[in-house]
Design a protein around this motif. Structure first.
Motif, PDB file in Angstrom:
ATOM      1  N   ALA A  58      11.958 110.779 -30.682  1.00 50.92           N
ATOM      2  CA  ALA A  58      11.318 112.371 -30.778  1.00 50.92           C
ATOM      3  C   ALA A  58      12.705 112.880 -31.431  1.00 50.92           C
ATOM      4  O   ALA A  58      12.455 113.148 -32.813  1.00 50.92           O
ATOM      5  N   ILE A  59      14.189 112.651 -31.180  1.00 52.45           N
ATOM      6  CA  ILE A  59      15.094 113.021 -32.072  1.00 52.45           C
ATOM      7  C   ILE A  59      15.502 112.657 -33.422  1.00 52.45           C
ATOM      8  O   ILE A  59      14.461 113.509 -34.203  1.00 52.45           O
ATOM      9  N   TRP A  60      15.541 111.148 -33.205  1.00 55.53           N
ATOM     10  CA  TRP A  60      15.646 110.671 -34.688  1.00 55.53           C
ATOM     11  C   TRP A  60      14.374 110.894 -35.448  1.00 55.53           C
ATOM     12  O   TRP A  60      14.958 111.079 -36.506  1.00 55.53           O
ATOM     13  N   HIS A  61      13.135 111.366 -35.147  1.00 55.10           N
ATOM     14  CA  HIS A  61      11.798 111.448 -36.343  1.00 55.10           C
ATOM     15  C   HIS A  61      11.900 112.536 -36.122  1.00 55.10           C
ATOM     16  O   HIS A  61      11.659 113.182 -37.594  1.00 55.10           O
ATOM     17  N   SER A  62      13.214 113.120 -35.703  1.00 56.19           N
ATOM     18  CA  SER A  62      12.492 114.701 -35.782  1.00 56.19           C
ATOM     19  C   SER A  62      13.588 115.472 -36.901  1.00 56.19           C
ATOM     20  O   SER A  62      13.451 116.167 -37.903  1.00 56.19           O
ATOM     21  N   ASP A  63      14.876 114.738 -36.171  1.00 56.29           N
ATOM     22  CA  ASP A  63      16.170 115.052 -37.770  1.00 56.29           C
ATOM     23  C   ASP A  63      15.292 113.951 -38.923  1.00 56.29           C
ATOM     24  O   ASP A  63      16.214 115.126 -40.109  1.00 56.29           O
ATOM     25  N   MET A  83       9.951 123.192 -39.313  1.00 58.85           N
ATOM     26  CA  MET A  83      11.178 123.851 -39.217  1.00 58.85           C
ATOM     27  C   MET A  83      11.731 123.879 -37.450  1.00 58.85           C
ATOM     28  O   MET A  83      12.161 123.446 -36.591  1.00 58.85           O
ATOM     29  N   GLY A  84      10.451 124.646 -36.727  1.00 52.18           N
ATOM     30  CA  GLY A  84      10.284 125.236 -35.465  1.00 52.18           C
ATOM     31  C   GLY A  84       9.858 124.368 -34.769  1.00 52.18           C
ATOM     32  O   GLY A  84      10.979 124.130 -33.331  1.00 52.18           O
ATOM     33  N   VAL A  85       9.664 123.447 -34.894  1.00 53.20           N
ATOM     34  CA  VAL A  85       9.227 122.391 -34.474  1.00 53.20           C
ATOM     35  C   VAL A  85      10.040 121.531 -34.264  1.00 53.20           C
ATOM     36  O   VAL A  85       9.749 121.087 -32.758  1.00 53.20           O
ATOM     37  N   VAL A  86      10.631 120.892 -35.265  1.00 49.75           N
ATOM     38  CA  VAL A  86      11.682 120.641 -34.998  1.00 49.75           C
ATOM     39  C   VAL A  86      12.630 120.543 -34.162  1.00 49.75           C
ATOM     40  O   VAL A  86      12.816 119.948 -33.014  1.00 49.75           O
ATOM     41  N   GLN A  87      13.215 122.074 -33.920  1.00 49.45           N
ATOM     42  CA  GLN A  87      14.218 122.092 -33.306  1.00 49.45           C
ATOM     43  C   GLN A  87      13.589 122.305 -31.745  1.00 49.45           C
ATOM     44  O   GLN A  87      14.075 121.636 -30.457  1.00 49.45           O
ATOM     45  N   VAL A  88      11.911 122.576 -31.117  1.00 46.84           N
ATOM     46  CA  VAL A  88      11.847 122.645 -30.165  1.00 46.84           C
ATOM     47  C   VAL A  88      11.429 121.463 -29.799  1.00 46.84           C
ATOM     48  O   VAL A  88      12.355 121.359 -28.765  1.00 46.84           O
ATOM     49  N   THR A  89      11.066 120.639 -30.736  1.00 43.95           N
ATOM     50  CA  THR A  89      10.726 118.795 -29.910  1.00 43.95           C
ATOM     51  C   THR A  89      12.491 118.007 -29.257  1.00 43.95           C
ATOM     52  O   THR A  89      12.713 117.718 -28.919  1.00 43.95           O
ATOM     53  N   VAL A  90      13.598 118.487 -30.413  1.00 47.72           N
ATOM     54  CA  VAL A  90      14.749 118.075 -30.125  1.00 47.72           C
ATOM     55  C   VAL A  90      15.367 118.827 -28.820  1.00 47.72           C
ATOM     56  O   VAL A  90      15.845 118.052 -27.781  1.00 47.72           O
ATOM     57  N   GLN A  91      15.214 119.952 -29.024  1.00 43.23           N
ATOM     58  CA  GLN A  91      15.627 120.793 -27.785  1.00 43.23           C
ATOM     59  C   GLN A  91      15.180 119.974 -26.543  1.00 43.23           C
ATOM     60  O   GLN A  91      15.696 119.434 -25.344  1.00 43.23           O
ATOM     61  N   SER A  92      14.360 120.186 -26.534  1.00 40.30           N
ATOM     62  CA  SER A  92      13.066 119.907 -25.589  1.00 40.30           C
ATOM     63  C   SER A  92      13.436 118.004 -25.193  1.00 40.30           C
ATOM     64  O   SER A  92      13.734 117.520 -23.376  1.00 40.30           O
ATOM     65  N   ALA A  93      13.810 117.305 -25.440  1.00 45.66           N
ATOM     66  CA  ALA A  93      13.732 115.512 -25.355  1.00 45.66           C
ATOM     67  C   ALA A  93      15.210 115.656 -25.157  1.00 45.66           C
ATOM     68  O   ALA A  93      15.669 114.965 -24.741  1.00 45.66           O
ATOM     69  N   ALA A  94      16.050 116.353 -25.509  1.00 40.92           N
ATOM     70  CA  ALA A  94      17.502 116.500 -25.281  1.00 40.92           C
ATOM     71  C   ALA A  94      17.910 116.959 -23.974  1.00 40.92           C
ATOM     72  O   ALA A  94      18.773 116.763 -23.223  1.00 40.92           O
ATOM     73  N   GLY A  95      16.869 117.187 -22.909  1.00 41.96           N
ATOM     74  CA  GLY A  95      17.645 118.177 -22.251  1.00 41.96           C
ATOM     75  C   GLY A  95      18.616 119.451 -22.251  1.00 41.96           C
ATOM     76  O   GLY A  95      18.917 120.020 -22.972  1.00 41.96           O
ATOM     77  N   PHE A 103       5.256 113.807 -43.735  1.00 43.21           N
ATOM     78  CA  PHE A 103       3.999 113.774 -42.961  1.00 43.21           C
ATOM     79  C   PHE A 103       4.085 112.525 -41.868  1.00 43.21           C
ATOM     80  O   PHE A 103       3.798 112.332 -40.626  1.00 43.21           O
ATOM     81  N   PHE A 104       5.003 110.869 -41.966  1.00 43.34           N
ATOM     82  CA  PHE A 104       4.861 109.753 -41.651  1.00 43.34           C
ATOM     83  C   PHE A 104       5.470 110.030 -39.896  1.00 43.34           C
ATOM     84  O   PHE A 104       5.016 109.927 -39.384  1.00 43.34           O
ATOM     85  N   LEU A 105       6.749 110.583 -40.594  1.00 46.26           N
ATOM     86  CA  LEU A 105       7.631 110.867 -39.909  1.00 46.26           C
ATOM     87  C   LEU A 105       7.113 111.849 -38.209  1.00 46.26           C
ATOM     88  O   LEU A 105       6.619 111.418 -36.705  1.00 46.26           O
ATOM     89  N   ALA A 106       6.146 112.817 -38.731  1.00 50.14           N
ATOM     90  CA  ALA A 106       5.780 113.741 -37.925  1.00 50.14           C
ATOM     91  C   ALA A 106       4.688 112.660 -36.923  1.00 50.14           C
ATOM     92  O   ALA A 106       4.484 112.735 -35.886  1.00 50.14           O
ATOM     93  N   LEU A 107       3.725 112.049 -38.096  1.00 48.44           N
ATOM     94  CA  LEU A 107       3.019 111.490 -37.463  1.00 48.44           C
ATOM     95  C   LEU A 107       2.951 110.507 -35.896  1.00 48.44           C
ATOM     96  O   LEU A 107       1.626 110.522 -34.883  1.00 48.44           O
ATOM     97  N   THR A 108       4.246 109.830 -36.532  1.00 49.58           N
ATOM     98  CA  THR A 108       4.681 108.443 -35.385  1.00 49.58           C
ATOM     99  C   THR A 108       5.391 109.246 -35.168  1.00 49.58           C
ATOM    100  O   THR A 108       6.095 108.340 -33.767  1.00 49.58           O
ATOM    101  N   ASN A 109       5.592 110.783 -34.583  1.00 48.03           N
ATOM    102  CA  ASN A 109       6.722 110.663 -32.961  1.00 48.03           C
ATOM    103  C   ASN A 109       5.664 111.284 -31.907  1.00 48.03           C
ATOM    104  O   ASN A 109       5.133 111.707 -32.009  1.00 48.03           O
TER     105      ASN A 109
END
Length: 497
Positions: free
Chosen positions: A277-282, A387-399, A486-492
């Motif tokens: 989830a993190i490397w896809h988002s980054d 960008m907001g989705v990316v930040q929220v996803t990475v922070q949620s996955a990281a803890g 798009f493909f990175l978001a699709l496979t996250n």
């Protein structure tokens, strides 16, 4: 991923009633973020005046590149320090460095001194951006973070739009030094607001220095960005230097990966980046940064050279893009906060952005001024879903304990993506024109550097047509960046928070 017990959300009421942090945390985050972002753009319109004052036109790019390098290096350092020593404390440090460096910038009388001061300012600015993002994760419940990330994205877009306008006005009326001096009272106000931040509780990561990681990371970032800056010059003589710097950066990143895999407290948390989830988002942040910054960088050149739009009209045509990004960010933040769904929004948005860029590439000249402004608004709204989705996803996955490292990874990825994307698009434009029409390549280069070229009407028409063809290729490349996103978001794998 279904939401866990920490992700439950209470029924939404007014934001102020549900989260008093809106009145305390958000202003304390907004102002430092505004300062850091605006300082990347406010200097653009002051560069000619700086060059005239110092007499070193060929070195003025140092003033821009030095800040970008320093801010990129600082991002993971502050992320790690914030996780260990507290983000409020590190925000004091970053703001103090930024204010002192701004005074040094204003006092500099040579490009060398100004560059050194800008490096110091970048070390502060990189911390402001990373800590602002991490503080949202620290103070706001997971589901509500998306709403706040939308506000932050809007602030960043406004700062990007405000910077060149403010820089031009201040330089014209008060001298170029004023673009740095204006940071001082704003920075002092930000320090006062930071004192209102609630004290963080809970465990913190143990701190161990990683000097080897810092050195290798610095070498990697500096040589990578300098090599891209060389390639972006669109000059064959710069290719050997750019190639050498790129080779050094590749060696540095290989050594960095080995170093960070062995040290007990790594600057770059590879185990965090191994999470899908993190490397896809980054990677998505990098693609988004490449597309957005390349578009904002080269769109004014396209409008003025190909469509014959005046500089003032060019600024007006960029307004729908920036307004659209802010609107898209706000709406996406509210939808994520309400539904808990994340990647569905960039998946949908990036499909429409890619389609819009294809329309611009193939038929932009068929649209009038109002139609083109509509395309920019459309592009901005759906670029704002990312960008907001990316930040929220990475922070949620990281803890909770690694929010700083998570925020830093996004900031770093976006900076590298922006630099890489802008350099590649610039190289493509010049290479296309050099092969097809060397005179058009000369005109294009002078336009990018802010120069004016006098041409006969018939020659101008030929050059304009060739540059239009080159921009078709550039817009197609930018569409390629958004398609990859798009493909990175699709496979996250993380679809909900």
């Amino acid at each position: 991923m279904p939401p866990g017990p920490d992700h439950e959300q209470k029924p939404a009421h007014s934001l102020g009633a549900q989260h008093p942090a809106f009145l305390t945390v958000f202003p304390s985050i907004m102002l430092p973020m505004f300062l850091a972002v605006v300082d990347q753009t406010i200097i653009a319109t002051a560069l000619p005046a700086i060059a005239a004052a110092t007499g070193e036109l060929e070195r003025t790019s140092w003033v821009v590149v030095s800040y970008l390098i320093a801010a990129t290096i600082a991002a993971p350092v502050y992320g790690r320090l914030g996780d260990s020593f507290g983000r409020q404390r590190m925000m004091y440090v970053a703001l103090t460095i930024f204010i002192v460096a701004s005074l040094l910038c204003a006092a500099s009388n040579t490009i060398l001194l100004l560059t050194l001061a800008r490096i110091l300012q970048g070390f502060g600015g990189g911390g402001l951006m990373t800590l602002s993002q991490a503080l949202i994760g620290e103070a706001i419940p997971p589901r509500e973070r998306a709403r706040y990330q939308g506000y932050i994205a809007t602030v960043a877009v406004c700062a990007n739009s405000f910077g060149p306008v403010a820089g031009g006005y201040l330089t014209e009326h008060f001298g170029w030094q004023s673009i740095f001096l204006v940071n001082v009272p704003i920075g002092i106000l930000a320090l006062g607001l930071t004192m209102r931040l609630p004290a963080a509780r809970g465990e913190r990561l143990a701190w161990r220095a990683d000097p080897g990681g810092v050195v290798l990371f610095t070498i990697f970032v500096a040589t990578a960005l300098l090599s891209l800056e060389q390639f972006q010059r669109a000059d064959m003589q710069a290719l050997p230097i750019g190639g050498l710097l790129l080779a050094v950066s590749i060696i540095a990143i290989v050594l960095l990966v080995r170093q960070e895999g062995r040290t007990p407290s790594p600057l770059i948390p590879l185990n965090l980046l191994k999470q899908s989830a993190i490397w896809h988002s980054d990677a998505l942040a990098a693609c988004h940064g490449a597309a957005l910054v390349a578009l904002i960088t080269f769109l004014p050149v396209y409008l003025q050279v190909v469509r014959g739009v005046s500089p003032s009209e060019t600024g007006l045509l960029l307004v729908p893009l920036t307004v659209g990004i802010g609107t898209g960010s706000l709406v996406t933040g509210r939808l994520v906060s309400r539904t808990g769904r994340t990647t569905v929004f960039p998946i949908f948005g990036l499909v429409l952005v890619t389609a819009n860029l294809l329309v611009i590439a193939l038929w932009a000249n068929e649209f009038g001024t109002i139609g083109f402004a509509g395309l920019m608004l459309w592009n901005g709204v759906f670029m704002g879903t990312v960008m907001g989705v990316v930040q929220v996803t990475v922070q949620s996955a990281a803890g909770a304990m690694r929010l700083g490292e998570a925020a830093a990874s996004v900031q770093f990825s976006r900076s590298i993506g922006a630099a890489f994307g802008t350099a590649v698009v610039g190289t493509l434009l010049f290479a296309y024109l050099s092969l097809k029409n060397p005179e058009a390549a000369r005109v294009f280069k002078m336009m990018v550097e802010g120069g004016h070229v006098a041409l006969a009407p018939e020659q101008r028409a030929i050059v304009r047509a060739d540059i239009a063809d080159a921009f078709r290729a550039a817009f197609l490349l930018i569409a390629g960046f958004t398609a990859c996103g798009f493909f990175l978001a699709l496979t996250n794998p993380m679809r909900r928070i």
